[in-house]
Design a protein around this motif. Structure first.
Motif, PDB file in Angstrom:
ATOM      1  N   SER A  45      53.232  53.148  23.841  1.00  0.00           N
ATOM      2  CA  SER A  45      54.421  54.024  23.283  1.00  0.00           C
ATOM      3  C   SER A  45      55.090  53.128  22.437  1.00  0.00           C
ATOM      4  O   SER A  45      55.805  53.575  21.423  1.00  0.00           O
ATOM      5  N   CYS A  46      55.253  51.917  22.769  1.00  0.00           N
ATOM      6  CA  CYS A  46      55.991  50.812  21.789  1.00  0.00           C
ATOM      7  C   CYS A  46      55.471  50.860  20.556  1.00  0.00           C
ATOM      8  O   CYS A  46      56.237  51.011  19.368  1.00  0.00           O
ATOM      9  N   GLU A  48      53.581  53.105  19.036  1.00  0.00           N
ATOM     10  CA  GLU A  48      53.678  54.496  18.267  1.00  0.00           C
ATOM     11  C   GLU A  48      54.917  54.808  17.679  1.00  0.00           C
ATOM     12  O   GLU A  48      55.129  54.895  16.582  1.00  0.00           O
ATOM     13  N   ALA A  49      56.100  54.132  18.682  1.00  0.00           N
ATOM     14  CA  ALA A  49      57.345  54.154  17.800  1.00  0.00           C
ATOM     15  C   ALA A  49      57.603  53.378  16.588  1.00  0.00           C
ATOM     16  O   ALA A  49      58.154  53.749  15.664  1.00  0.00           O
ATOM     17  N   TRP A  75      64.920  53.086  19.605  1.00  0.00           N
ATOM     18  CA  TRP A  75      63.995  52.426  20.328  1.00  0.00           C
ATOM     19  C   TRP A  75      64.284  50.895  21.031  1.00  0.00           C
ATOM     20  O   TRP A  75      63.969  50.452  22.131  1.00  0.00           O
ATOM     21  N   SER A  99      66.498  60.500  33.190  1.00  0.00           N
ATOM     22  CA  SER A  99      65.575  61.253  32.574  1.00  0.00           C
ATOM     23  C   SER A  99      65.776  62.530  32.013  1.00  0.00           C
ATOM     24  O   SER A  99      65.629  63.022  31.041  1.00  0.00           O
ATOM     25  N   THR A 112      56.968  64.228  25.477  1.00  0.00           N
ATOM     26  CA  THR A 112      55.872  64.340  26.178  1.00  0.00           C
ATOM     27  C   THR A 112      55.912  63.800  27.888  1.00  0.00           C
ATOM     28  O   THR A 112      56.872  62.806  27.858  1.00  0.00           O
ATOM     29  N   ASP A 114      53.977  62.061  29.617  1.00  0.00           N
ATOM     30  CA  ASP A 114      53.723  60.623  29.674  1.00  0.00           C
ATOM     31  C   ASP A 114      54.740  59.661  29.349  1.00  0.00           C
ATOM     32  O   ASP A 114      55.016  58.641  29.802  1.00  0.00           O
ATOM     33  N   GLU A 115      55.377  59.938  28.214  1.00  0.00           N
ATOM     34  CA  GLU A 115      56.405  59.158  27.936  1.00  0.00           C
ATOM     35  C   GLU A 115      57.554  59.258  28.777  1.00  0.00           C
ATOM     36  O   GLU A 115      58.380  58.156  28.964  1.00  0.00           O
ATOM     37  N   ASP A 119      58.748  55.674  30.745  1.00  0.00           N
ATOM     38  CA  ASP A 119      60.037  55.550  30.415  1.00  0.00           C
ATOM     39  C   ASP A 119      60.835  54.897  31.718  1.00  0.00           C
ATOM     40  O   ASP A 119      61.910  54.052  31.651  1.00  0.00           O
ATOM     41  N   ARG A 124      52.615  59.662  35.985  1.00  0.00           N
ATOM     42  CA  ARG A 124      52.675  61.074  35.483  1.00  0.00           C
ATOM     43  C   ARG A 124      52.866  61.895  36.670  1.00  0.00           C
ATOM     44  O   ARG A 124      53.578  62.805  37.056  1.00  0.00           O
TER      45      ARG A 124
END
Length: 457
Positions: A45-46, A48-49, A75, A99, A112, A114-115, A119, A124
């Motif tokens: 995820s890191c 991708e950002a 980020w 969240s 998403t 997953d994210e 986080d 999941r």
């Protein structure tokens, strides 16, 4: 750091330590802030950002450059929150609340599960299970609900086009947004906006109570050839529509712009009018009349009136409950619907009457009511059971729906089983209006309260 080999990482750590020691011995060096090891999970995820930021960085447009800065700061904030050593590890519920707040702030962006789970450091499956326990919805259902509620505000308050609103709240296409909106609200976005900006000609058979409570007079009122119409609503100047006539049609001057139907629509074959006007189907059970009122207000553009209507009813019920408690003092009550063929006993938890007389007003149901109905809306009882119904007070209404001649439904009153009941002997039997008692709605429930006060207080 996640991609560094272990020996490289160790070498860098030793070098950094030596440099810090050398700097700290220099009298001219400034005060050093403590070093913090930063980590980001999940690493994918890191990456991708950062890749998104990197792709945008080549732009020359100042607004897009500003967007890059905003994305980077978001980020980096997430990075610091995950890595701050002084931050106590919150429990799962606190992390879930965090969240949920994140969804409320970022609903217009791609989200998403997953994210969201990663986080706050949950799998999941665990995230989804705990999220539903707290909110009652799956994560993406909740995200869409937030988006759609925001879209309602934009439809009411702005002149933005539908596709612009769809994009602003996070939907990729107007078609998908429209489909989701209708699933969620029961009507299209365009119709929703129109109802919030102009009065609507509505036909709402057996939902007139809710419509009228919100200050909207229906263009037609339903009636039944045996039961008649709902006189308690006072719609004397509104034309009738007999729902018991399966071939009944609208007159030219009474065609509605909008139709509302409850779960009994199939009984009267009313879905045949879907081709006449947009049709909204109420999904809530009648006992949940507050939710029906809110849904009705939402589709008719009268949301601002809901709380006043509900508040007035609750004040009325509370005052009546206080008065009745002084007079009844534990005396028991039962409610019967009597027709030519059946005796129907209504339960204490569900149905047209139970939630009002036993819950809102706090009256005590006779023990047979609780024993026999067992949370059913109603049950049919015979004469043997009737003779065991030793309630101190009986409320009754007569159903003429299957009467072959006038008054046949009242023949029960001449039977010995009836005459021997304690409530009958003591003169504590009260006949009430069929339509106002055999309906859900804030007006009909208010009438029930007024009747009970007149009889018992």
């Amino acid at each position: 750091m996640a991609e560094l080999k272990e020996e490289t990482s160790n070498a860098l750590f030793r070098r950094n330590t030596e440099e810090q020691q050398g700097l700290s011995q220099s009298p001219d060096s400034p005060t050093l802030l403590p070093l913090m090891q930063l980590s980001y999970s999940p690493w994918s995820s890191c990456l991708e950002a950062l890749e998104q930021i990197l792709r945008q960085q080549v732009t020359g447009d100042w607004l897009e450059q500003w967007e890059v800065q905003l994305r980077f700061q978001e980020w980096f904030r997430a990075l610091l929150r995950q890595s701050a050593p002084e931050t106590e590890v919150p429990d799962d519920r606190a992390r879930l609340q965090s969240s949920i707040r994140y969804i409320g702030d970022h609903y217009d962006q791609t989200i998403t599960v997953d994210e969201l789970a990663a986080d706050i450091g949950l799998t999941r499956a665990s995230y989804t299970r705990q999220f539903k326990r707290i909110t009652g919805k799956l994560p993406l259902e909740y995200v869409n609900a937030v988006r759609l509620e925001r879209s309602k505000q934009l439809l009411q308050l702005t002149d933005d086009r539908i596709h612009e609103i769809a994009q602003n709240v996070g939907f990729s296409s107007e078609y998908y947004f429209g489909r989701r909106f209708k699933q969620y609200s029961g009507i299209s976005p365009g119709l929703y906006r129109r109802h919030h900006r102009q009065e609507v000609r509505v036909f709402a058979p057996y939902l007139e109570d809710f419509v009228l409570a919100l200050g909207v007079k229906p263009v037609l009122q339903c009636s039944h050839h045996s039961w008649g119409r709902q006189h308690y609503l006072g719609l004397d100047d509104v034309p009738e529509f007999d729902v018991s006539q399966m071939d009944a049609q609208f007159n030219l001057g009474n065609v509605p712009d909008f139709i509302m139907l409850d779960k009994g629509y199939d009984r009267w074959n009313l879905d045949r009018f879907e081709q006449v006007a947009p049709t909204f189907y109420v999904e809530h059970l009648g006992e949940d009349w507050r939710s029906i009122l809110r849904s009705t207000a939402d589709v008719l553009g009268k949301v601002n009136r809901v709380q006043d209507v509900i508040g007035a009813y609750e004040d009325k019920a509370m005052e009546a409950k206080s008065r009745l408690s002084r007079y009844m003092r534990g005396q028991t009550v039962a409610f019967l619907r009597i027709s030519a063929s059946d005796i129907t006993l209504y339960g204490d938890q569900q149905g047209y009457v139970g939630p009002v007389i036993y819950q809102d007003l706090g009256l005590t149901p006779h023990s047979r009511v609780q024993q026999w109905t067992r949370h059913e809306r109603r049950i049919f009882i015979g004469l043997d059971q009737l003779s065991q119904l030793h309630a101190d007070h009986l409320l009754i209404t007569f159903d003429t729906g299957n009467s072959t001649k006038p008054g046949v439904e009242r023949e029960l009153l001449d039977r010995d089983e009836w005459k021997c009941l304690p409530a009958v002997k003591n003169g504590n039997v009260y006949e009430v209006d069929f339509m106002s008692w055999m309906n859900y709605g804030v007006i009909s429930h208010g009438k029930k309260i007024e009747d009970i006060l007149r009889f018992m207080a």
